[in-house]
Design a protein around this motif. Structure first.
Motif, PDB file in Angstrom:
ATOM      1  N   LEU A  35       0.849  -1.186   0.000  1.00  0.00           N
ATOM      2  CA  LEU A  35       0.000   0.000   0.000  1.00  0.00           C
ATOM      3  C   LEU A  35       0.888   1.240   0.000  1.00  0.00           C
ATOM      4  N   THR A  78      -3.651   4.304  -1.542  1.00  0.00           N
ATOM      5  CA  THR A  78      -4.701   4.205  -0.538  1.00  0.00           C
ATOM      6  C   THR A  78      -4.846   5.543   0.162  1.00  0.00           C
ATOM      7  N   GLY A 103      -6.136   0.575   4.406  1.00  0.00           N
ATOM      8  CA  GLY A 103      -6.030  -0.376   3.307  1.00  0.00           C
ATOM      9  C   GLY A 103      -6.244  -1.820   3.698  1.00  0.00           C
TER      10      GLY A 103
END
Length: 118
Positions: A35, A78, A103
């Motif tokens: 992420l 994210t 996330g």
């Protein structure tokens, strides 16, 4: 597996750490889904811009920039819509936890165990 990779792991991979390089390689192979958020990206750019830190680095600045570009292409952007303040020992690490929560990460991969232990 969805993960958050802390900046210190990326830096260690650039510096030649085999274990850190294996984590980044797993991301590039699609075995891990890293992420990325605004705060983590800003931190990575800031740290990678510190030339004194990389004085003995095996990668040139251009190679580090290219690695970051390739890594970013494998990250899932994210957005963090709310501040999750677990009040870690280092307030500057809270953005990592916020990204992981936003996330739905299964893990945070860091070398900074002492600040994340709680």
């Amino acid at each position: 597996m969805i993960v958050v990779i802390d900046t210190n792991v990326f830096v260690s991979a650039c510096m030649g750490s085999q274990s850190a390089a294996a984590v980044i390689a797993a991301c590039l192979r699609g075995q891990l889904q890293p992420l990325m958020g605004a705060a983590l990206f800003a931190e990575m750019e800031d740290v990678l811009g510190r030339s004194a830190l990389f004085a003995n680095c095996r990668l040139t600045e251009a190679e580090r920039d290219e690695l970051l570009d390739v890594y970013m292409a494998h990250c899932r952007w994210t957005q963090v819509f709310f501040g999750w303040r677990p009040n870690l020992r280092d307030e500057g690490d809270n953005h990592i936890v916020e990204l992981a929560v936003a996330g739905a990460a299964a893990a945070i991969i860091t070398q900074n165990i002492k600040d994340f232990r709680q």
